[in-house]
Structures are given as structure tokens and as C-alpha cells.
Design a protein around this motif. Sequence first.
Motif, PDB file in Angstrom:
ATOM      1  N   THR A 123     100.230  18.357  25.851  1.00 44.66           N
ATOM      2  CA  THR A 123      98.822  17.755  25.380  1.00 44.66           C
ATOM      3  C   THR A 123      98.667  18.394  23.998  1.00 44.66           C
ATOM      4  OG1 THR A 123      98.032  19.754  26.346  1.00 44.66           O
ATOM      5  CG2 THR A 123      98.290  17.840  27.864  1.00 44.66           C
ATOM      6  N   MET A 124      99.203  19.197  23.474  1.00 48.41           N
ATOM      7  CA  MET A 124      98.821  19.736  21.938  1.00 48.41           C
ATOM      8  C   MET A 124      99.380  18.848  21.083  1.00 48.41           C
ATOM      9  SD  MET A 124      98.064  23.499  22.711  1.00 48.41           S
ATOM     10  CE  MET A 124      97.493  23.691  21.083  1.00 48.41           C
ATOM     11  N   SER A 125      98.765  18.860  19.846  1.00 45.81           N
ATOM     12  CA  SER A 125      99.492  18.151  18.851  1.00 45.81           C
ATOM     13  C   SER A 125     100.519  19.465  18.236  1.00 45.81           C
ATOM     14  CB  SER A 125      98.708  17.930  17.534  1.00 45.81           C
ATOM     15  OG  SER A 125      98.079  18.918  17.117  1.00 45.81           O
ATOM     16  N   TYR A 169     110.390  18.632  13.737  1.00 46.08           N
ATOM     17  CA  TYR A 169     111.152  18.173  14.845  1.00 46.08           C
ATOM     18  C   TYR A 169     110.303  17.126  15.710  1.00 46.08           C
ATOM     19  CZ  TYR A 169     114.649  21.667  13.803  1.00 46.08           C
ATOM     20  OH  TYR A 169     115.779  22.290  13.004  1.00 46.08           O
ATOM     21  N   ALA A 170     108.896  17.389  15.713  1.00 42.66           N
ATOM     22  CA  ALA A 170     107.972  16.702  16.519  1.00 42.66           C
ATOM     23  C   ALA A 170     108.038  15.129  16.227  1.00 42.66           C
ATOM     24  CB  ALA A 170     106.562  17.128  16.507  1.00 42.66           C
ATOM     25  N   SER A 171     108.476  14.624  15.021  1.00 42.37           N
ATOM     26  CA  SER A 171     108.415  13.510  14.332  1.00 42.37           C
ATOM     27  C   SER A 171     109.660  13.012  14.522  1.00 42.37           C
ATOM     28  CB  SER A 171     108.006  13.516  12.703  1.00 42.37           C
ATOM     29  OG  SER A 171     106.713  14.183  12.593  1.00 42.37           O
ATOM     30  N   LYS A 201     100.052  16.064  14.006  1.00 37.31           N
ATOM     31  CA  LYS A 201      98.751  15.985  14.367  1.00 37.31           C
ATOM     32  C   LYS A 201      98.242  15.142  15.544  1.00 37.31           C
ATOM     33  CE  LYS A 201      96.888  18.060   9.943  1.00 37.31           C
ATOM     34  NZ  LYS A 201      95.946  18.055   9.104  1.00 37.31           N
ATOM     35  N   THR A 202      99.463  14.410  15.973  1.00 36.65           N
ATOM     36  CA  THR A 202      99.248  13.389  17.351  1.00 36.65           C
ATOM     37  C   THR A 202      99.242  14.377  18.303  1.00 36.65           C
ATOM     38  OG1 THR A 202     100.525  11.768  16.024  1.00 36.65           O
ATOM     39  CG2 THR A 202     100.234  11.773  18.412  1.00 36.65           C
ATOM     40  N   PRO A 203      98.196  14.155  19.307  1.00 43.88           N
ATOM     41  CA  PRO A 203      98.179  14.822  20.486  1.00 43.88           C
ATOM     42  C   PRO A 203      99.595  14.869  21.398  1.00 43.88           C
ATOM     43  CG  PRO A 203      96.168  13.875  20.354  1.00 43.88           C
ATOM     44  CD  PRO A 203      97.086  13.206  18.880  1.00 43.88           C
ATOM     45  N   GLY A 204      99.922  15.754  22.065  1.00 45.70           N
ATOM     46  CA  GLY A 204     101.364  15.499  22.798  1.00 45.70           C
ATOM     47  C   GLY A 204     102.540  15.877  21.814  1.00 45.70           C
ATOM     48  N   SER A 205     102.424  15.777  20.566  1.00 42.24           N
ATOM     49  CA  SER A 205     103.757  15.985  19.885  1.00 42.24           C
ATOM     50  C   SER A 205     104.510  17.290  19.880  1.00 42.24           C
ATOM     51  CB  SER A 205     103.429  15.578  18.456  1.00 42.24           C
ATOM     52  OG  SER A 205     102.387  16.389  17.747  1.00 42.24           O
ATOM     53  N   ALA A 206     103.904  18.261  20.268  1.00 44.11           N
ATOM     54  CA  ALA A 206     104.296  19.688  20.505  1.00 44.11           C
ATOM     55  C   ALA A 206     105.564  19.665  21.504  1.00 44.11           C
ATOM     56  CB  ALA A 206     103.191  20.626  20.831  1.00 44.11           C
ATOM     57  N   TYR A 207     105.504  18.970  22.429  1.00 44.54           N
ATOM     58  CA  TYR A 207     106.585  18.986  23.260  1.00 44.54           C
ATOM     59  C   TYR A 207     107.893  18.280  22.643  1.00 44.54           C
ATOM     60  CZ  TYR A 207     109.609  17.575  27.253  1.00 44.54           C
ATOM     61  OH  TYR A 207     110.672  17.497  27.896  1.00 44.54           O
ATOM     62  N   VAL A 208     107.925  17.475  21.783  1.00 43.64           N
ATOM     63  CA  VAL A 208     109.117  16.892  21.049  1.00 43.64           C
ATOM     64  C   VAL A 208     109.762  18.077  20.412  1.00 43.64           C
ATOM     65  CG1 VAL A 208     110.067  15.242  19.797  1.00 43.64           C
ATOM     66  CG2 VAL A 208     107.944  14.805  21.007  1.00 43.64           C
TER      67      VAL A 208
END
Length: 542
Positions: A186-188, A209-211, A219-226
Motif C-alpha cells: 500500500t505504501m509508496s 527497483y520500484a520503477s 512516490k506512487t502508492p503501492g510501489s514499495a512492493y515492487v
Amino acid sequence: MASQSVPKKSSYDAIIIGAGHNGLVCANYLANAGKSVLVLERRDVIGGAAVTEEFAPGFRASTFSYLMSLLHPRIIRDFDLGKHGLEVLPCSDMASPLDGDDYILFSEDMKKTQESFGRFSKKDAEIYPEFDAYLNDAANIVRKLLFDTPVDPARRDWKGFKDMASMAWKYRKIGRKMYRIVDMLTMSAYDFLREWFEDDRVMAVLAYYASIGTFAGPKTPGSAYVIMHHVMGEHEGAGGWGFIKGGMGQITQSLASYARTKNVEIVTGAEIAEVRVSNGTATAVVTEDGREFTAPVIASNASATVLYRDLVDEKHLPDEVLREIRGYRSFSTAFKMNIACDRPPQYRILDRLRSEGALGDFDYPTYMHIAPDIEYLERAYDDAKYGWFSKAPFITPVCPTIVDDTLAPPGKHVVNLFGGHAPYELKGGDWAVEKANFRKAVIDAVERFAPGFSNDIIAEDLLIAPDIEARVNLPQGHIFHGELSADQLFFQRPVSGYADYRTPIRGLYICGSSMHPGGGVSGIPGHNAAREILRDQGHRMS
């Protein structure tokens, strides 16, 4: 390795659509169970997105996927891929050039990473081991989930209850660690990392790595998972990354080599036009040239979007499945440029990297990130968010020919550039006109840190999302077969109610990256699909 063009018969125990790595993995497990298997590939070369091809005279490149990370050791072991030509070569530690002729290093060696981070923030260096342990704890939970078949939480029958109860019991000891997964879903990436670190340059090392491969910024929500998805590899190099000798195509060639020992037939130039369905059951596939092959099991390694929207008549699918697959997000902004050159980029930091011993046993950084801080990553995304290509794209330059002499003539090199963002469609623009301008933006971004690189380029092949779509039939060019976001993961990937590798049509399965656990060259969707196919037939996978 040559593939046959004409199948030996017209009926098989199982047919696999697509000879990408997951399709071959699925075929191999079914063959191990004694099934006769036919694999049909639309291109004239096997491999899907894991392929090595000549792009200039004497120069070969991993055309699409470019680094080994996620191919699971279980897959390698089960098919003895080392004996079939698979050889993993290590990368150097990741070095990222910064403005002012400085750099930051990311290494599997904890001390080296801390020393590098410590030049920018003592606090960040001190806390990094705790962060690494935290991230690995979360990754270990997800690693356990990789081989699980997603449950359907909406089922209200006995099987649904039993599946949910079994999963709850299996993961009963996770406890509060599950909140870590929720946070990352859920977090960026920026908000997640900011809870740990203070320096933007340190955060950019991990937020990068999130990109990768996603239409998102730090800063996109949910990008932490990537971040976690990309660092789950268990191989050599920073973050578990490594090269394959002979390029990524050697992965699929080694899988195909094993397949042939099990009498799997692999046929190229066989594009599928239709999956035939009778009374709710898949019965056959028909190729574009009119050939028909029957089997009680048909598994599609093509994306779920292609299967549901192009290969199966929609009258055979529930309205809810059609609605969800139409909304399945696969808009890609990733690009790939394969370059033949006289020498790899001569970064301004190169002498310093060597003199300070930052590269260890390597004389050249085989693996780099160009994204000096969080703002750089976010601005690259901002350009794409509003419909244009990044004026200053983030880029992963890798140079496999430092360790692999099979890809280029003696004394020459291949450099792969992967990054973002280059939207599948431009707002108010046409890629036919703008591709040359984007090419200049990519080279300019490299030359910001490695002046004069363009003078060393012999030839190049720039692939943007429409090119990737056209070559390997990935809808909108998405390398993961769809976004890795909370609403497109686990029991909702690709559509709710059918995340268990089955489809609403009996005998029709999906074995590709549209399914859990998602994209990357892992082989796990193929493994899991084969297990469910055999389970439906009352067999266990050996």
C-alpha cells in the motif's frame, strides 16, 4: 538449437501455447508425469521474452529480459539445467554515478554497502543492516507464497473453506510480520524508505527497483512492493542479479534441451488463431494456417489478456471475467536498447571506482543505475504520467561482454540499456516521429555520466512498448504481463475467482506471468500451473 516445424501427430495429452520459459517449464513437468506434450510457438525462435538474438553482424543480445535473478533454484535443479547448457555468471556490485563525479555502491557485502552509504549519511549506514533484515523477513514470507496456488476468498463451499483454513494454518506463525507485507502493498517506495533513511541518494538506490518495468514512480502508492519483487533473487550479484552465458536465451534453450529428452515436441511458426470450446470444455487449438490439434489439456503461456480477448470466443466466458480482463492494467512505459559498441560507456567515475577497489575482482562495472536521487526518478515518472517520454529517463546499463565473450566479436562489446519511461501511447504525439527524439534523450542521459559514449556506438536496436508488443505479443509491451499492484496480485491475478491457473473453461489453464506470482524469469507460474493440471487429473507432480 533447431525446433521442428511440423508436429508428428494431431492429438496430445497436453498442448502449451507459447514457448517462453514458463510454457517450457510447464511442458517439462507434464512430460515428467508421462504426458505427451506439444508446444506451439508463434515466432520462428523459441524463448518468448527470454531470447538471445543477433541484432547487428556478429553481435548478439538478450533482446528483452537481460539479467538473471528470479529463475528459481528448484526449476534449475528439477531439470538439471546446468547439464543442458545453463551457466550463471556474476555481475559486479551495482554502482550508481552521482553528480559531481561521485558514486554510490550497492553490494551483497553488507560492510561495503554501509561504507558507501556512510559517505552520505552516518545514520543511514548504521540502520541499513536492520533495514536489510526487515526487508528479507518480508521477502522470505513472499518466497513461501511463490509456490502456493492462490485461494479464492469468495468461495463459500467446503473446498473454499478448506483452502482458506489450510493457508491460515500454514502461515500461522507469521504474526505481526504480515503487516510488513500490507505496508509494502500500500505504501509508496519513498514513504516506506523514508521511515528508515534520510538521504535521497541512499533512498534512490533502493527506490530505483520500484520503477523497473512498472508505470509508477517512487512516490506512487503501492510501489514499495515492487522493490521486494526485484530483490527476491537468490543468485550472484547485487540484489541477486547475474548474467547467463550466451544471453538470456540460454535459459529457454536449456529448458528446451531438457524437454526434448522427454519427447516434448516444440513447433515454431505456429501462431494460434483460436482455442476451440465445446460444451464448456477446451478441445483443440487452431493455428493461423488452419492446422488443428486436440488435447484434453491446453495451457496458455500467452498473456491472460490475449487468451481471453483474442483466442477464446467471449460467448464462452462469464461477463464478470470479461469485465475484469478489460480493466486489467498492462500499460507499459518500459524501454530496452541493445547497443553494439567499440567499448562500453567510459564513466567519469571509472578511475575512481578502480582506485578505491569498489569493483572487487571486476575491472569495469557490469551493472549500473542511472538515477542519482529520488527527484530524478519522480520527474522521469511525471513526464510519462502526463503522456510523454521522460526527458531524463532512468536507465540500467549492463555490459555482459565483460564476463561473456560469446556475444560480440573480440575486442567489441554489447551494452543493454533498460529503463523508463516511454509510454505505450504518447499524448499529442506519434512514436513514428518521436522515437528518434527519445533515442537522443536516452543517450544524453548516459553521456551525462559517460561523455562521448555515442562515438563508440556501432549499431543499436531501440525497443519501446509498441515494439515489444509487436515482437513477443505482450499486450501494450508490459514485461510482467500486467502491473504488480495490490489489485492485480495473488487471488486477483489476473481476475478474481480464476487465479488458481484455471479458467472458466474446463481443460483450459494459464501458465504464464499473468498468473501468481507475476512477471520476471522465474518459471514459477509454469511450475504451479503444471501442478494444478496434474492435480485435476488425480496425479501428484514428481
